[in-house]
Design a protein around this motif. Structure first.
Motif, short mmCIF file in Angstrom:
data_model
loop_
_atom_site.label_atom_id
_atom_site.label_comp_id
_atom_site.label_asym_id
_atom_site.label_seq_id
_atom_site.Cartn_x
_atom_site.Cartn_y
_atom_site.Cartn_z
N THR A 1 42.61 30.46 21.15
CA THR A 1 41.79 29.88 20.09
C THR A 1 41.87 30.65 18.79
O THR A 1 41.94 30.08 17.71
CB THR A 1 40.32 29.81 20.54
OG1 THR A 1 40.30 29.43 21.90
CG2 THR A 1 39.53 28.82 19.74
N GLY B 1 33.19 29.55 15.14
CA GLY B 1 32.19 29.30 16.18
C GLY B 1 32.81 29.48 17.55
O GLY B 1 33.84 28.90 17.85
N GLY B 2 32.21 30.30 18.38
CA GLY B 2 32.64 30.42 19.77
C GLY B 2 33.88 31.25 20.02
O GLY B 2 34.56 31.05 21.01
N VAL B 3 34.24 32.18 19.11
CA VAL B 3 35.34 33.08 19.47
C VAL B 3 34.83 34.50 19.61
O VAL B 3 33.76 34.85 19.13
CB VAL B 3 36.50 33.06 18.45
CG1 VAL B 3 37.10 31.70 18.34
CG2 VAL B 3 36.06 33.59 17.12
N ASP B 4 35.64 35.31 20.26
CA ASP B 4 35.19 36.67 20.51
C ASP B 4 35.31 37.52 19.23
O ASP B 4 36.02 37.16 18.31
CB ASP B 4 36.01 37.28 21.64
CG ASP B 4 37.46 37.41 21.26
OD1 ASP B 4 37.83 38.45 20.73
OD2 ASP B 4 38.22 36.43 21.48
N PRO B 5 34.59 38.63 19.21
CA PRO B 5 34.53 39.46 18.00
C PRO B 5 35.88 39.94 17.49
O PRO B 5 36.09 40.05 16.29
CB PRO B 5 33.68 40.64 18.41
CG PRO B 5 32.93 40.21 19.61
CD PRO B 5 33.72 39.14 20.26
N VAL B 6 36.80 40.21 18.40
CA VAL B 6 38.09 40.74 17.96
C VAL B 6 38.85 39.67 17.18
O VAL B 6 39.35 39.92 16.08
CB VAL B 6 38.92 41.24 19.17
CG1 VAL B 6 40.27 41.72 18.71
CG2 VAL B 6 38.18 42.35 19.88
N ARG C 1 37.52 37.19 15.72
CA ARG C 1 36.77 36.91 14.51
C ARG C 1 37.14 37.93 13.42
O ARG C 1 37.33 37.58 12.26
CB ARG C 1 35.27 36.95 14.80
CG ARG C 1 34.44 36.35 13.68
CD ARG C 1 32.96 36.42 13.96
NE ARG C 1 32.60 35.67 15.15
CZ ARG C 1 31.89 36.16 16.14
NH1 ARG C 1 31.46 37.40 16.09
NH2 ARG C 1 31.61 35.42 17.18
N ARG C 2 37.28 39.18 13.81
CA ARG C 2 37.64 40.21 12.83
C ARG C 2 39.00 39.93 12.22
O ARG C 2 39.18 40.04 11.00
CB ARG C 2 37.69 41.58 13.50
CG ARG C 2 36.33 42.18 13.65
CD ARG C 2 36.45 43.60 14.11
NE ARG C 2 35.12 44.11 14.38
CZ ARG C 2 34.84 45.39 14.53
NH1 ARG C 2 35.80 46.29 14.45
NH2 ARG C 2 33.62 45.78 14.76
N TYR D 1 25.98 30.93 12.45
CA TYR D 1 26.10 32.15 13.25
C TYR D 1 25.94 33.37 12.35
O TYR D 1 26.62 33.52 11.35
CB TYR D 1 27.46 32.20 13.93
CG TYR D 1 27.64 31.05 14.87
CD1 TYR D 1 26.76 30.91 15.94
CD2 TYR D 1 28.61 30.11 14.68
CE1 TYR D 1 26.88 29.84 16.80
CE2 TYR D 1 28.75 29.04 15.54
CZ TYR D 1 27.88 28.91 16.61
OH TYR D 1 28.00 27.86 17.45
N MET D 2 25.05 34.26 12.78
CA MET D 2 24.80 35.46 11.99
C MET D 2 26.02 36.37 11.97
O MET D 2 26.32 36.99 10.97
CB MET D 2 23.62 36.24 12.58
CG MET D 2 22.39 35.42 12.75
SD MET D 2 21.84 34.74 11.17
CE MET D 2 21.12 33.21 11.72
N ASP D 3 26.74 36.40 13.11
CA ASP D 3 27.93 37.24 13.20
C ASP D 3 28.90 36.88 12.08
O ASP D 3 29.64 37.73 11.57
CB ASP D 3 28.63 37.05 14.55
CG ASP D 3 27.79 37.59 15.69
OD1 ASP D 3 26.77 38.26 15.39
OD2 ASP D 3 28.13 37.37 16.86
N TYR E 1 29.77 38.62 7.27
CA TYR E 1 31.02 38.90 6.57
C TYR E 1 31.00 38.44 5.11
O TYR E 1 31.88 38.79 4.34
CB TYR E 1 32.19 38.19 7.28
CG TYR E 1 32.67 38.88 8.54
CD1 TYR E 1 33.58 39.93 8.46
CD2 TYR E 1 32.21 38.49 9.79
CE1 TYR E 1 34.04 40.56 9.60
CE2 TYR E 1 32.67 39.11 10.94
CZ TYR E 1 33.57 40.15 10.84
OH TYR E 1 34.03 40.78 11.97
#
Lengths: 252, 366, 324
Positions: A141, A167-172, A174-175, A197-199, A203
């Motif tokens: 994804t 939306g719905g992906v892992d932090p790595v 996302r970075r 999403y706050m995560d 950014y």
């Protein structure tokens, strides 16, 4: 007005659907090269605002300028200068990465040489070069998201609209995705993100908290957290909108 | 019991709520019935006929007159010199050619075998088959009128006997019922299971202590009920509107309809175990059930005139057996014994498909 | 309290194990495999599974629900053997799949009643339980509305209600809040807290770190292996470095030069903040500050920050051998 210092500028932008006011007197300015986030619950008016700014929807009242073009009078000029990527990124799964890029370059009317040149630039920036001959189906994804963004910026737009991009992906993943976005902003592109999403909101350079079609607050994530005294952006967000709904019911 | 009832009730709700599909399911057979009953007539009139009458006797002219008077044929070419059928067909001057030998009259007098030749342009296979059947019938009746029941023996097919006017709607109605049953049961079951896969609800059901059999039976009943209802409606319309006969036992038909419905259902489940989306299920069901049921069952094209490999293939098309059964019961009051070669394979096919589909359903989902 | 489960009341041993997973292996397809997962989850615990796509979160949950079978290994759930008592296990589990799924053409009440019957909830009790679920989900006014017409948050609450209708002792939720807005998410987690207080064991997977923080314990799962199992407060303790956070404006996007500074492990730009993971503040602050100022950035403040769950997660993932 075409030499505006702002990438996006709206004044009292309002959109009504029947008796329902989806966007309520929204006034904002987004500087060139800024990453600007719309944070809000479903139905807060994020998507409607974006659609107005993309020239897809004619506002009921107020004004909006994108890249210096009036979205009401010249929606076509606005459309030519923007890129758009939605959460359900629309890639052709059965085509190769390269085919997708060529196709999207084609619909924006880029010449063959220009397409090749842009593909080379973008894939090296995103790390997609090695995946050019891979079919999209079967890619993780995170990679698909980067490809979707690459397709959206192939025609070198000044403003990029991202609708809940990670939306719905892992932090790595996302970075990595946001590294790409930062490099775009660094190159002078304006990024306009909607998210709940706050995560993701963390950014952004600045975020506007939307509630019932209005902007409750607009500042940097850290400033918003400080203003409410919360350690987490989500707590701050909930506090702000609860306060707002309380004053509403109190006023009734 | 509570779980089974719950699934059946839910399935019924799905059927009732989906008004659009329900309308289509009810309308489609009616449209097909009207189309076949009125517009698409498999029985033909005025087939253009070329005649090479080498005999040119009184008897041969009487035969020709019998052809033209039947109303089925129109004489477009009448020659006493040889006619090349290929040329006639290519130039589209006629669709059938009748060749009467030189000694036709003489042989008729002596009661000897007469090699009358009847050729049809099989580029329109349907017309050709039907024209051939008409021709046989006309020749037979000519012979009968001359020799009574001692007439020498053209090979006339049974179906001509029971539908002397060769009226297509009489054929079409039973065929339609066979196709409808297949469509509703196979198509609808595969779609409902695929839909539950697509929305993820199947996963939700499977984490409950529900048994595979409960899911399948729970899905089976509502659709069997729906199919039977539509089947009855179609047959009633056929009888009372189009005047189709129903001479056999309704009970016998009901029993074999259930066997056939189970068979269709098994195919539907089998399809659903292989697909993930409604769209694919629909396409697969159309290709696997509908097309063979229409094309390979003898509904449109007679099986006897198919090439051998395809003829062999028709043996695994359930509609092939059910078509003969339902036609036999409706039109001929056929007995169990007469239909044994259809009943037996249909039951075997159903049993195998049911076992395989239930087993596959279980293994692919658990 | 909602008292949906009330299991705790019958149980004197507060620390009873609810789920015991022993060395579970599973391979299938191109992605998604479990390479020996061993884990025990206490009764009434909220246990979070965190990991990237295809790490094995869903596979593990689907094995516990009996949807797929493990290649190797065993598990017990509420004392029931996963290889033998699958049907009994199914009766004690409530499960919400990743794309929580309801019948869109059925009403809220019809969906609930259907699942009640599926789990053979006696008719006498059914209405009473429905009422209780309506009360906590606040779905009562929408009982006659079709599920398709519900908002994302309401759909999610309905799905949870359906999973709770048979008062399961264990609740397994696979990314239950994907696509749900923050207000509904918060409400949802409040309900989960109530449930766990009443003794229901909750195993939940999530890609969101703020949700992970609301669990009693969390596990990082990557390439089918558990990297760390700890409390949310304990997890950052596994982060061996210090986080130095600069706040300011016009931070550079490329950090190659900073990464060359001795003691700097990673740099992450986050809006108006630049987070530098380093061995110690003293060693790197000066050098990084100089670099930032030279590149034209304006620094407003510097502070050391406690590492977040996300920082730790990313760190552990990079530490793991075989990471791409």
């Amino acid at each position: 007005m075409s030499e505006s210092a702002f990438a996006v500028e709206t004044k009292d932008l309002t959109q009504r659907f029947g008796r329902f006011t989806a966007v309520d007197r929204v006034t904002m300015t987004v500087a060139k090269g800024e990453i600007y986030g719309f944070l809000g619950a479903n139905g807060a008016g994020k998507t409607t605002t974006i659609r107005i700014l993309c020239g897809l929807l004619r506002p009921t009242s107020g004004s909006a300028f994108v890249n210096g073009h009036d979205v009401i009078r010249y929606p076509e000029r606005v459309k030519a200068g923007i890129g758009y990527m939605s959460q359900k990124f629309s890639l052709y799964e059965d085509l190769r990465v390269r085919d997708n890029l060529v196709f999207f370059g084609g619909i924006y009317g880029l010449g063959r040489e220009r397409i090749e040149q842009r593909i080379a630039e973008i894939t090296s920036a995103t790390g997609l070069t090695e995946l050019l001959t891979r079919k999209v189906r079967g890619l993780p994804t995170g990679w698909k998201q980067r490809l979707a963004l690459a397709c959206a910026v192939l025609h070198d737009p000044g403003i990029i609209f991202l609708d809940e991009p990670t939306g719905g992906v892992d932090p790595v993943s996302r970075r990595t995705f946001w590294d790409f976005i930062y490099s775009l902003a660094d190159a002078g592109k304006t990024i306009f993100v909607t998210t709940h999403y706050m995560d993701e909101a963390e950014y952004c350079h600045r975020i506007a908290i939307m509630y019932q079609g209005r902007i409750l607050m607009c500042d940097s994530p850290s400033a918003i957290r400080e203003s409410t005294g919360d350690a987490l952006l989500e707590d701050a967000f909930i506090r702000l909108i609860t306060r707002e709904s309380d004053t509403e019911t109190g006023g009734d | 019991m509570q779980r089974l009832r719950a699934i059946m009730k839910k399935e019924l709700l799905h059927i009732i709520r989906d008004v659009r599909s329900l309308t289509i399911i009810f309308l489609l057979p009616l449209i097909m019935l009207v189309l076949y009953g009125y517009a698409i007539r498999l029985d033909l009139k005025n087939i253009p006929l070329a005649v090479w009458d080498a005999d040119n006797s009184q008897e041969s002219r009487e035969l020709i007159r019998a052809f033209t008077h039947s109303g089925y044929f129109t004489l477009t070419l009448h020659a006493i010199t040889p006619v090349d059928p290929l040329e006639v067909f290519q130039e589209r001057r006629a669709k059938s050619v009748l060749a009467i030998p030189v000694d036709y009259g003489a042989r008729l007098h002596d009661g000897r075998a007469i090699p009358v030749q009847f050729l049809s342009d099989a580029s329109e296979s349907n017309t050709a088959t039907i024209a051939g059947q008409y021709a046989e019938q006309i020749i037979l009746s000519r012979l009968m009128s001359r020799f009574g029941t001692d007439a020498p023996l053209p090979d006339v097919r049974a179906l001509v006997l029971f539908n002397p006017e060769l009226e297509s709607k009489v054929f079409v109605v039973p065929g339609l019922v066979a196709i409808l049953f297949m469509m509703i049961c196979a198509l609808m079951t595969s779609i409902t299971i695929a839909r539950e896969k697509e929305t993820g609800t199947l996963e939700q059901i499977l984490v409950s202590p529900v048994r595979t059999a409960e899911i399948i039976i729970g899905k089976l009943f509502p659709y069997m009920f729906l199919a039977s209802l539509i089947g009855v409606v179609v047959i009633l319309i056929a009888i009372f509107w189009f005047g189709a006969p129903f001479v056999g036992s309704p009970l016998l038909l009901a029993v074999f309809s259930i066997v056939y419905l189970l068979c269709s259902l098994a195919i539907g489940i089998l399809i659903s175990t292989r697909v993930r989306t409604v769209q694919v299920a629909m396409m697969a069901a159309l290709v696997i059930t509908m097309l063979p049921s229409i094309m390979l069952s003898g509904f449109v094209f007679p099986i006897a005139s198919m090439p051998l490999p395809i003829r062999i293939l028709t043996h695994i098309v359930p509609a092939r057996y059910f078509l003969v059964i339902i036609r036999g019961i409706m039109l001929k009051d056929a007995s169990l014994y007469l239909l044994r070669f259809q009943i037996l394979p249909l039951c075997i096919l159903t049993f195998i498909l049911l076992v395989v589909s239930i087993r596959r359903f279980r293994t692919t989902l658990e | 309290m909602f008292v949906l489960g009330a299991h705790r009341a019958n149980d004197e041993t507060g620390d009873a194990m609810s789920i015991l997973i022993d060395d579970i292996h599973k391979t299938y397809g191109a992605q998604g495999a479990l390479a020996g997962v061993t884990l025990s989850i206490r009764e009434g615990e909220r246990f979070g599974l965190i990991g990237p796509d295809g790490a094995g979160k869903s596979s593990l949950m689907r094995i516990l629900c009996g949807l797929i079978r493990a290649d190797r290994g065993s598990f017990t759930l509420c004392g029931l053997d996963g290889n033998r008592d699958l049907r009994a296990i199914k009766s004690s589990i409530g499960y919400m799949p990743q794309r929580f799924s309801l019948y869109p053409d059925l009403t809220v009440a019809e969906n609930l009643r259907f699942f009640a019957d599926l789990f053979t909830v006696p008719r006498r009790e059914r209405d009473e339980r429905l009422e209780r679920l309506y009360r906590f989900s606040r779905l009562k006014p929408f009982a006659a509305r079709r599920a398709a017409a519900l908002s994302g948050g309401m759909k999610q609450k309905l799905a949870l209600s359906c999973a709770l209708i048979h008062t399961p002792r264990v609740l397994i939720l696979d990314e239950p809040t994907t696509g749900v807005d923050p207000v509904s998410r918060r409400e949802f987690w409040d309900i989960l807290s109530e449930l766990s207080r009443d003794g229901t064991t909750i195993l939940v997977s999530t890609p969101y770190m703020d949700e992970a923080a609301r669990c009693d314990r969390i596990a990082f799962i990557h390439h089918g292996r558990l990297l760390a199992v700890d409390t949310p407060a304990g997890i950052p303790g596994r982060f061996p470095l210090t986080i130095l956070e600069f706040r300011g404006r016009r931070f550079p996007v490329r950090h190659d030069d900073m990464l060359r500074v001795r003691g700097v492990a990673s740099v992450r730009l986050l809006g108006d903040r630049l987070r530098v993971a380093c061995e110690s503040r003293e060693a790197v602050e000066r050098a990084v500050r100089d670099m930032l100022e030279r590149s034209g950035a304006e620094i407003l403040s510097v502070r050391t920050d406690t590492p977040s769950i996300e920082d730790t997660f990313v760190h552990l993932m990079h530490e793991e051998p075989g990471h791409v």
